[in-house]
Write a protein that holds these residues in place. Structure first.
Motif, short mmCIF file in Angstrom:
data_model
loop_
_atom_site.label_atom_id
_atom_site.label_comp_id
_atom_site.label_asym_id
_atom_site.label_seq_id
_atom_site.Cartn_x
_atom_site.Cartn_y
_atom_site.Cartn_z
N ASN A 96 40.42 44.91 33.68
CA ASN A 96 41.80 45.26 34.00
C ASN A 96 42.11 44.81 35.43
O ASN A 96 42.37 45.63 36.31
CB ASN A 96 41.96 46.78 33.84
N SER A 138 47.58 42.47 38.75
CA SER A 138 48.49 41.35 38.44
C SER A 138 48.56 40.42 39.65
O SER A 138 48.16 40.79 40.76
CB SER A 138 49.89 41.91 38.16
N GLY A 139 49.07 39.22 39.42
CA GLY A 139 49.24 38.27 40.52
C GLY A 139 47.90 37.89 41.13
O GLY A 139 46.97 37.51 40.41
N LYS A 187 44.37 38.55 42.29
CA LYS A 187 43.41 39.60 41.94
C LYS A 187 42.84 40.31 43.17
O LYS A 187 42.28 41.38 43.07
CB LYS A 187 42.25 39.00 41.13
#
Ligand code: SF4
Length: 334
Positions: A283, A286-287, A289
């Motif tokens: 998980n 976003s964008g 890391k």
């Protein structure tokens, strides 16, 4: 990504991904990674434990099937199906030295049997020729002939890793993935093994992918260094340039952790302590890391994945703000 030097590439990794699928989860262990290694050179691949560097090395060697992307080895794509003959030739040419010399050697086999195993598979040697080759290989890694009849448990850690290196050399490879070959060894032995690998590279025109979490040790052996974070390559640069002026905030943090020999510099060395832990590869943020640990994260970092772009000739970085950060560093230096 292109090699702009005269040297020809032995290895080209293009947009390589390796995902592991669970029932409801996907681990993107290697995520769209690209780099090349010219023949006779060493690329160091570094990053914290779990960043995907070992999976990357093993996928290149076809120990894991690639999820997508290409591995071009000596001009041929080895990612897809290969005939048995092609696969055998590739396995002979591309070898691996494992991290743990304690568990990677079969305790029931003598050292001569371990080193000679690959010779049986790839060469049609008489027992005399095989004996001579094993003796020559042991000498090449700094072990006397007496070691041939010993077992792995009778050897020290450094001696076992020398056997691991002799085993890899036994089939006259061109390319070796050195997968954390020194991390299980005492610090006093680590430099000896690195120096041995450098000597063997010169003598045998070997090409290395040298995987390690220890950036300081990678420096001594690598022509170029790639830094991985959560399955992605975040910076790739010639070794001296990276140490002189890292461009990615993660590389800067890794370099700041390395002690220097200069006591005056040590007094003022500012260690960048990254907040938190590496997020789960199941998980990732976003964008970018790295944004959950990056001191410079801005709105764009959450919204957009930074691509690995050529910042200078032969230098690559994946960071939205690398220009601003480089300009700021230059102003501070002046
Ligand atoms: Fe930091 Fe943003 Fe650069 Fe990622 S893209 S390293 S979060 S500044």
């Amino acid at each position: 990504m292109q090699n702009k030097s005269e040297a020809t590439n032995l290895l080209e990794v293009k947009n390589l991904s390796k995902y592991f699928y669970g029932r409801r989860t996907v681990v993107k262990a290697v995520d769209d990674v690209s780099f090349y290694i010219p023949r006779g050179e060493t690329l160091g691949l570094v990053g914290e434990s779990g960043c995907g560097k070992t999976t990357c090395g093993r996928t290149i060697l076809k120990l894991y099937p690639a999820t997508s992307g290409q591995v071009i080895y000596d001009g041929k794509d080895v990612t897809g199906k290969m005939s048995r003959r092609e696969l055998k030739a590739f396995k002979k040419s591309a070898q691996i030295i494992f991290q743990d010399p304690y568990s990677s050697l079969d305790p029931r086999m003598t050292i001569a049997e371990i080193v000679g195993e690959g010779i049986d598979v790839h060469f049609d040697y008489s027992s005399r020729q095989k004996h001579d080759k094993v003796t020559e290989l042991l000498a090449a890694v700094g072990l006397t002939e007496e070691f041939a009849n010993r077992f792995a448990h009778e050897l020290s850690g450094g001696q076992r890793q020398r056997v691991g290196i002799a085993r890899a050399l036994a089939v006259d490879p061109d390319f070796i993935v050195c997968d954390e070959p020194i991390s299980a060894l005492d610090v006093s032995i680590q430099a000896q093994i690195v120096n041995l690998l450098i000597k063997l590279q010169k003598e045998r025109d070997l090409t290395y992918l040298f995987i390690s979490h220890d950036l300081s040790m990678v420096r001594h052996i690598s022509d170029r260094i790639g830094v991985m974070y959560l399955g992605s390559l975040v910076e790739l640069a010639p070794s001296p340039a990276m140490f002189a002026r890292p461009l990615h905030p993660y590389t800067t943090a890794l370099l700041s952790a390395i002690p220097t020999a200069d006591p005056e510099h040590e007094k003022t060395r500012e260690r960048i302590k990254l907040p938190g832990e590496v997020p789960s590869a199941m998980n990732p943020p976003s964008g970018c890391k790295f944004r959950t640990r990056c001191p410079y994260a801005a709105d764009i970092c959450a919204a957009k994945v930074p691509v690995l772009e050529e910042a200078e000739t032969g230098r690559y970085v994946a960071c939205h703000l690398w220009r601003e950060l480089a300009e700021r560093d230059a102003e501070v230096a002046n």
